[in-house]
Design a protein around this motif. Structure first.
Motif, PDB file in Angstrom:
ATOM      1  N   THR B  21      48.774  20.300 -51.641  1.00  0.00           N
ATOM      2  CA  THR B  21      48.755  19.639 -50.364  1.00  0.00           C
ATOM      3  C   THR B  21      47.142  19.192 -50.122  1.00  0.00           C
ATOM      4  O   THR B  21      46.937  18.774 -49.198  1.00  0.00           O
ATOM      5  N   VAL B  22      46.349  19.640 -50.900  1.00  0.00           N
ATOM      6  CA  VAL B  22      44.973  19.618 -50.735  1.00  0.00           C
ATOM      7  C   VAL B  22      44.903  17.892 -50.585  1.00  0.00           C
ATOM      8  O   VAL B  22      45.089  17.341 -51.334  1.00  0.00           O
ATOM      9  N   PRO B  23      44.217  17.430 -49.702  1.00  0.00           N
ATOM     10  CA  PRO B  23      43.925  16.099 -49.461  1.00  0.00           C
ATOM     11  C   PRO B  23      42.994  15.502 -50.416  1.00  0.00           C
ATOM     12  O   PRO B  23      42.038  15.039 -49.809  1.00  0.00           O
ATOM     13  N   LEU B 101      46.253  16.581 -42.234  1.00  0.00           N
ATOM     14  CA  LEU B 101      47.240  17.757 -42.678  1.00  0.00           C
ATOM     15  C   LEU B 101      47.945  17.743 -41.399  1.00  0.00           C
ATOM     16  O   LEU B 101      49.376  18.070 -41.713  1.00  0.00           O
ATOM     17  N   SER B 117      39.279  22.295 -47.698  1.00  0.00           N
ATOM     18  CA  SER B 117      39.210  20.799 -47.996  1.00  0.00           C
ATOM     19  C   SER B 117      37.651  20.732 -47.754  1.00  0.00           C
ATOM     20  O   SER B 117      36.976  19.955 -48.673  1.00  0.00           O
TER      21      SER B 117
END
Lengths: 259, 144
Positions: B21-23, B101, B117
């Motif tokens: 889920t790292v943007p 997030l 991030s």
């Protein structure tokens, strides 16, 4: 100056289109194109998932432990059904559910291997007869519920997710309470009366929250074992931390229960 | 080269939806906005946002709107101040990741995830600077 105006025009046009698409997506008008795109990307998602989980399978010993836990719960259920039939107070009969196998094609976690996943993406959807709210299990152990669905894929919200909540009971004393996911792989058995007696190691099963459409957790699915108890005499309720026999990160196949 | 970059972006979208889920897409768009300052970055953000919404089972247009507004704010800030600096990269990536997030991915307070991030963004910025100093990129010509 002209360049700045171009930026502004492009920005305004795209914002308007985004808002229009947002409004349209609230109807079922765009469901077809969305499902098509998901269908096209599904093999790629599956490939990524398999690459990141190539070495993560449930070991034989863990599998045997899971089977043993499920058998204990099954025996308990059979004893209950037997007693009910003899007493002739309950029919004990329910509609036979269908089990739809589904492969996990996505398991987003912030840092895979370190962070705990909160949802799965599976490769079955409305096309297979799945509905939003259907229970997802693995070997009679509760995994989660279908929270979002399209034609060919669905999102499963795990029981460890902080938005997950359902009624449950202990196997030995039929103590009732509510299972609340806390995120990070933690499950809490909450809202248990202080007068009730919880035991470490006791199995916790679903109490059953199936609605008239047949959607929800059926009764007697294994949630997990009580790992620790938090009983504060000054609090209204006591709570316990539950440990699921399943390692959700190692799952690659689940089953959706549909009526 | 453009096709290769497009392919990388599509892979990054799948990675962001299925594995982590790292943007990544947000961070990539932030750097593209800062480096190129061209309207096509808006168009890229729009379409990548739509793709993220489709594969992430969100309402269409949500992520696109977020990307567009954020890029607009970055470019608006650029009109008055220098943006290719470490403090700006850190703050914008932290704030943007936190909001992204919080709204779209995580329930709760994604402080650690946002910090992680922004660390990725800072490391990438340092790498870009080093490449620029070694004349692999013409960043100095672009930013005087």
């Amino acid at each position: 100056m002209q360049k700045k105006r171009n930026f502004l025009y492009v920005f305004i046009i795209l914002i308007i289109v985004s808002i229009l698409l947002f409004a349209l997506s609230k109807t079922s008008f765009l469901d077809g194109p969305k499902s098509f795109v998901q269908f096209v990307f599904s093999p790629v998602q599956s490939a990524f998932f398999n690459i990141t989980h190539f070495n993560q399978k449930i070991s034989q010993s863990k599998d045997q432990e899971i089977d043993k836990t499920v058998k204990i719960a099954d025996i308990n259920k059979l004893e209950g059904d037997n007693k009910a039939l003899r007493d002739q107070f309950e029919t004990g009969s329910e509609k036979n559910p269908n089990l739809i196998p589904a492969r996990i094609i996505g398991e987003p976690a912030f840092i895979p291997g370190f962070s705990y996943p909160e949802t799965f993406i599976i490769d079955e959807g409305k096309d297979s007869g799945i509905k939003e709210g259907d229970a997802v299990i693995y070997k009679n152990i509760a995994v989660g519920k279908i929270s979002k669905i399209s034609d060919f894929s669905s999102v499963v919200t795990l029981i460890t997710n902080s938005s997950s909540s359902f009624t449950a009971k202990t196997m030995s004393g039929s103590v009732s309470g509510i299972i609340n996911g806390q995120g990070g792989g933690v499950i809490i058995f909450d809202n248990v009366l202080l007068s009730e007696n919880l035991k470490i190691g006791d199995l916790v099963l679903t109490k059953g929250d199936v609605n008239t459409n047949g959607i929800g957790f059926p009764p007697d699915l294994v949630v997990g074992k009580i790992k620790s108890i938090n009983k504060n005499p000054s609090a209204l309720f006591q709570k316990a931390e539950i440990e699921s026999p399943l390692d959700f990160e190692k799952l690659s196949l689940v089953f959706v229960l549909t009526q | 080269m453009k096709l290769f970059l497009l392919f990388l972006f599509l892979l990054a979208v799948v990675l962001e939806i299925s594995v982590t889920t790292v943007p990544f897409i947000f961070l990539a768009l932030l750097f593209l906005t800062i480096l190129y300052r061209n309207y096509w970055v808006y168009v890229m953000g729009f379409f990548l946002g739509l793709l993220l919404d489709t594969l992430g089972f969100r309402s269409l247009g949500l992520t696109s709107t977020f990307f567009l507004v954020f890029m607009f704010l970055v470019l608006a800030y650029q009109a008055k101040f220098e943006i290719f600096t470490l403090p700006f990269i850190f703050i914008s990536s932290f704030l943007g990741s936190f909001l992204y997030l919080r709204f779209f991915v995580v329930q709760g307070f994604p402080l650690m995830e946002s910090l992680f991030s922004s660390l990725i963004a800072v490391c990438f910025f340092v790498l870009l600077r080093k490449l620029s100093n070694n004349n692999f990129l013409d960043l100095d010509k672009r930013y005087g």
